[in-house]
Motif scaffolding. Structure first.
Motif, PDB file in Angstrom:
ATOM      1  N   ASN A   1      -0.202  14.851  -5.885  1.00  0.00           N
ATOM      2  CA  ASN A   1       0.183  15.238  -4.521  1.00  0.00           C
ATOM      3  C   ASN A   1      -0.981  15.095  -3.555  1.00  0.00           C
ATOM      4  O   ASN A   1      -0.787  14.721  -2.395  1.00  0.00           O
ATOM      5  CB  ASN A   1       0.710  16.670  -4.498  1.00  0.00           C
TER       6      ASN A   1
ATOM      7  N   ALA B   1      -1.267  11.489  -2.690  1.00  0.00           N
ATOM      8  CA  ALA B   1      -0.170  11.115  -1.794  1.00  0.00           C
ATOM      9  C   ALA B   1      -0.433  11.613  -0.376  1.00  0.00           C
ATOM     10  O   ALA B   1      -0.154  10.912   0.597  1.00  0.00           O
ATOM     11  CB  ALA B   1       1.151  11.673  -2.322  1.00  0.00           C
ATOM     12  N   ALA B   2      -0.992  12.811  -0.244  1.00  0.00           N
ATOM     13  CA  ALA B   2      -1.325  13.339   1.081  1.00  0.00           C
ATOM     14  C   ALA B   2      -2.419  12.513   1.741  1.00  0.00           C
ATOM     15  O   ALA B   2      -2.380  12.265   2.954  1.00  0.00           O
ATOM     16  CB  ALA B   2      -1.751  14.795   0.979  1.00  0.00           C
ATOM     17  N   GLN B   3      -3.395  12.066   0.956  1.00  0.00           N
ATOM     18  CA  GLN B   3      -4.443  11.209   1.515  1.00  0.00           C
ATOM     19  C   GLN B   3      -3.874   9.888   1.991  1.00  0.00           C
ATOM     20  O   GLN B   3      -4.257   9.378   3.043  1.00  0.00           O
ATOM     21  CB  GLN B   3      -5.541  10.965   0.475  1.00  0.00           C
ATOM     22  N   LEU B   4      -2.935   9.331   1.216  1.00  0.00           N
ATOM     23  CA  LEU B   4      -2.292   8.081   1.633  1.00  0.00           C
ATOM     24  C   LEU B   4      -1.438   8.286   2.884  1.00  0.00           C
ATOM     25  O   LEU B   4      -1.375   7.425   3.752  1.00  0.00           O
ATOM     26  CB  LEU B   4      -1.441   7.511   0.504  1.00  0.00           C
ATOM     27  N   LYS B   5      -0.788   9.443   2.977  1.00  0.00           N
ATOM     28  CA  LYS B   5       0.021   9.733   4.156  1.00  0.00           C
ATOM     29  C   LYS B   5      -0.855   9.806   5.399  1.00  0.00           C
ATOM     30  O   LYS B   5      -0.462   9.362   6.470  1.00  0.00           O
ATOM     31  CB  LYS B   5       0.780  11.048   3.967  1.00  0.00           C
ATOM     32  N   SER B   6      -2.067  10.352   5.259  1.00  0.00           N
ATOM     33  CA  SER B   6      -2.973  10.411   6.408  1.00  0.00           C
ATOM     34  C   SER B   6      -3.434   9.020   6.827  1.00  0.00           C
ATOM     35  O   SER B   6      -3.866   8.819   7.951  1.00  0.00           O
ATOM     36  CB  SER B   6      -4.174  11.291   6.097  1.00  0.00           C
TER      37      SER B   6
ATOM     38  N   ASP C   1      -1.339   6.562   6.992  1.00  0.00           N
ATOM     39  CA  ASP C   1      -0.061   5.969   7.404  1.00  0.00           C
ATOM     40  C   ASP C   1       0.599   5.173   6.285  1.00  0.00           C
ATOM     41  O   ASP C   1       1.212   4.141   6.508  1.00  0.00           O
ATOM     42  CB  ASP C   1      -0.235   5.087   8.643  1.00  0.00           C
ATOM     43  N   MET C   2       0.477   5.646   5.057  1.00  0.00           N
ATOM     44  CA  MET C   2       1.146   5.034   3.913  1.00  0.00           C
ATOM     45  C   MET C   2       1.818   6.150   3.131  1.00  0.00           C
ATOM     46  O   MET C   2       1.141   6.942   2.488  1.00  0.00           O
ATOM     47  CB  MET C   2       0.137   4.306   3.025  1.00  0.00           C
ATOM     48  N   GLU C   3       3.123   6.209   3.208  1.00  0.00           N
ATOM     49  CA  GLU C   3       3.833   7.272   2.499  1.00  0.00           C
ATOM     50  C   GLU C   3       4.280   6.788   1.132  1.00  0.00           C
ATOM     51  O   GLU C   3       4.698   5.663   0.960  1.00  0.00           O
ATOM     52  CB  GLU C   3       5.046   7.728   3.305  1.00  0.00           C
ATOM     53  N   ILE C   4       4.185   7.677   0.160  1.00  0.00           N
ATOM     54  CA  ILE C   4       4.626   7.409  -1.210  1.00  0.00           C
ATOM     55  C   ILE C   4       5.884   8.229  -1.448  1.00  0.00           C
ATOM     56  O   ILE C   4       5.945   9.411  -1.124  1.00  0.00           O
ATOM     57  CB  ILE C   4       3.532   7.808  -2.225  1.00  0.00           C
TER      58      ILE C   4
ATOM     59  N   SER D   1       8.639  10.458  -3.254  1.00  0.00           N
ATOM     60  CA  SER D   1       8.492  11.534  -4.246  1.00  0.00           C
ATOM     61  C   SER D   1       9.051  11.109  -5.601  1.00  0.00           C
ATOM     62  O   SER D   1       8.689  11.669  -6.622  1.00  0.00           O
ATOM     63  CB  SER D   1       9.181  12.788  -3.752  1.00  0.00           C
TER      64      SER D   1
END
Length: 113
Positions: A91, A94-99, A101-104, A106
């Motif tokens: 998780n 995934a949060a780092q990737l979301k920051s 602008d790349m969402e993984i 679930s």
């Protein structure tokens, strides 16, 4: 622009502006990490310098995202730590990737268990 006919007040204002500009550029250069600063040519123009910093940052963020994705894909549960820690580690990535602008999805997180 100063001319020969410029008043003393205009010259003083211009000197203050140049000093402020120089200090601002020094603060920008001082607040950037050495790894990024070493890859950017030295410019006297703050706008050009910031444009090159932005280009360098985008390149390094892509490399960081690639490294995170690779780590997520190859990460397997080792059995020595708890499942909760494993899920929290995934998780966090995934949060780092979301920051960046790349969402993984679930669903991917469940597959890696």
């Amino acid at each position: 622009a100063l001319t020969a006919e410029s008043s003393i007040e205009q010259k003083a204002a211009c000197d203050k502006w140049v000093r402020s500009y120089r200090i601002s550029l020094m603060v920008m250069k001082g607040s950037i990490t050495n790894a990024i600063r070493g890859a950017i040519p030295d410019y006297d123009n703050a706008k050009v310098y910031l444009a090159h910093v932005e280009v360098q940052f985008h390149g390094s963020s892509k490399e960081h995202a690639t490294a995170l994705i690779t780590k997520m894909v190859t990460l397997k549960y080792d059995g020595s730590s708890g499942v909760r820690e494993h899920i929290l580690r995934i998780n966090d990535m995934a949060a780092q990737l979301k920051s960046l602008d790349m969402e993984i999805l679930s669903a991917f997180l469940c597959i890696s268990l």
